[in-house]
Design a protein around this motif. Structure first.
Motif, short mmCIF file in Angstrom:
data_model
loop_
_atom_site.label_atom_id
_atom_site.label_comp_id
_atom_site.label_asym_id
_atom_site.label_seq_id
_atom_site.Cartn_x
_atom_site.Cartn_y
_atom_site.Cartn_z
N ARG A 1 -24.58 -63.78 16.02
CA ARG A 1 -26.00 -64.17 16.02
C ARG A 1 -26.59 -64.13 17.42
O ARG A 1 -27.79 -64.08 17.57
CB ARG A 1 -26.17 -65.57 15.44
N GLU A 2 -25.72 -64.19 18.44
CA GLU A 2 -26.20 -64.23 19.82
C GLU A 2 -26.05 -62.91 20.56
O GLU A 2 -26.92 -62.54 21.34
CB GLU A 2 -25.45 -65.31 20.60
N HIS A 3 -24.93 -62.22 20.33
CA HIS A 3 -24.65 -61.01 21.12
C HIS A 3 -24.07 -59.92 20.24
O HIS A 3 -23.37 -60.19 19.28
CB HIS A 3 -23.68 -61.35 22.26
N VAL A 4 -24.39 -58.66 20.62
CA VAL A 4 -23.97 -57.53 19.80
C VAL A 4 -23.01 -56.57 20.50
O VAL A 4 -22.41 -55.73 19.85
CB VAL A 4 -25.18 -56.72 19.27
N ASP A 5 -22.89 -56.68 21.81
CA ASP A 5 -22.02 -55.75 22.53
C ASP A 5 -21.53 -56.43 23.80
O ASP A 5 -22.15 -57.36 24.30
CB ASP A 5 -22.77 -54.46 22.86
N ALA A 6 -20.42 -55.92 24.29
CA ALA A 6 -19.83 -56.43 25.54
C ALA A 6 -19.35 -55.24 26.35
O ALA A 6 -18.98 -54.21 25.80
CB ALA A 6 -18.66 -57.36 25.23
N ALA A 7 -19.36 -55.41 27.67
CA ALA A 7 -18.88 -54.35 28.56
C ALA A 7 -18.31 -54.98 29.82
O ALA A 7 -18.89 -55.94 30.36
CB ALA A 7 -20.03 -53.41 28.93
N TRP A 8 -17.19 -54.44 30.27
CA TRP A 8 -16.61 -54.80 31.57
C TRP A 8 -17.06 -53.72 32.54
O TRP A 8 -16.75 -52.54 32.33
CB TRP A 8 -15.09 -54.84 31.48
N LEU A 9 -17.79 -54.11 33.56
CA LEU A 9 -18.37 -53.15 34.49
C LEU A 9 -18.04 -53.50 35.94
O LEU A 9 -17.90 -54.68 36.27
CB LEU A 9 -19.90 -53.16 34.35
N PRO A 10 -17.95 -52.48 36.81
CA PRO A 10 -17.83 -52.76 38.24
C PRO A 10 -19.01 -53.65 38.66
O PRO A 10 -20.12 -53.50 38.13
CB PRO A 10 -17.89 -51.39 38.90
N TRP A 11 -18.79 -54.55 39.60
CA TRP A 11 -19.78 -55.58 39.92
C TRP A 11 -21.16 -55.04 40.27
O TRP A 11 -22.16 -55.60 39.83
CB TRP A 11 -19.25 -56.53 40.99
N ARG A 12 -21.25 -53.97 41.01
CA ARG A 12 -22.58 -53.43 41.36
C ARG A 12 -23.31 -52.92 40.12
O ARG A 12 -24.51 -53.12 39.95
CB ARG A 12 -22.47 -52.32 42.41
N GLU A 13 -22.57 -52.23 39.25
CA GLU A 13 -23.15 -51.71 38.00
C GLU A 13 -23.57 -52.86 37.09
O GLU A 13 -24.63 -52.82 36.46
CB GLU A 13 -22.15 -50.80 37.30
#
Length: 159
Positions: A115-127
């Motif tokens: 209900r709150e979130h639909v996707d997740a991603a681990w990204l380099p900090w600047r990105e």
């Protein structure tokens, strides 16, 4: 509307990251394209640290002790976005956000609250910083390298 429960205008921002500064971002369900770290408002008699631990568990499925969170002793005051003001008592326009971080050894699978979130991603900090819609979230991620490597970081890393 005497029985309506309004959100407290005090919240937390919890940055979840790895030692390599890969940052977990999650995309809001009702506002596609709005990427953020874990956030949430204080409930009842919670401390900001307790709120951060609860929100990390609710939004990602990562269950931790509150003591595992690093308190940055940093808070931001900002205007609440118009689209979310209905959640607060009439006349409330600003929020105070307390910043925490959680270092995990490596990116892990997360279990989102649909209900709150639909996707997740681990990204380099600047990105990750560039993808955030919130200035306070972006700025916190940009501070992450100095926070992780500062003498105030806790707990100390084994050598």
């Amino acid at each position: 509307m005497a029985n309506e429960v309004f959100k407290t205008p005090v919240s937390v921002l919890a940055l979840i990251h790895t030692p390599a500064l890969e940052v977990l971002l999650i995309e809001r369900a009702l506002h596609r394209g709005f990427w953020q770290s874990v956030t949430g408002s204080l409930e009842a008699d919670e401390s900001p640290r307790e709120t951060a631990a609860r929100e990390v568990a609710e939004e990602t499925g990562i269950v931790i002790a509150a003591s595992n969170l690093h308190d940055w002793h940093l808070s931001n005051r900002f205007e609440i976005f118009q689209q979310w003001r209905h959640r607060y008592a009439p006349g409330v326009t600003h929020n105070v956000e307390h910043v925490f971080s959680l270092e995990l050894p490596a990116p892990c699978e997360v279990h989102l609250a649909p209900r709150e979130h639909v996707d997740a991603a681990w990204l380099p900090w600047r990105e990750a910083a560039a993808r955030c819609f919130s200035w306070s979230n972006r700025d916190a991620i940009l501070m992450l390298p100095s926070r992780v490597n500062s003498p105030m970081s806790s707990p100390p890393r084994p050598k």
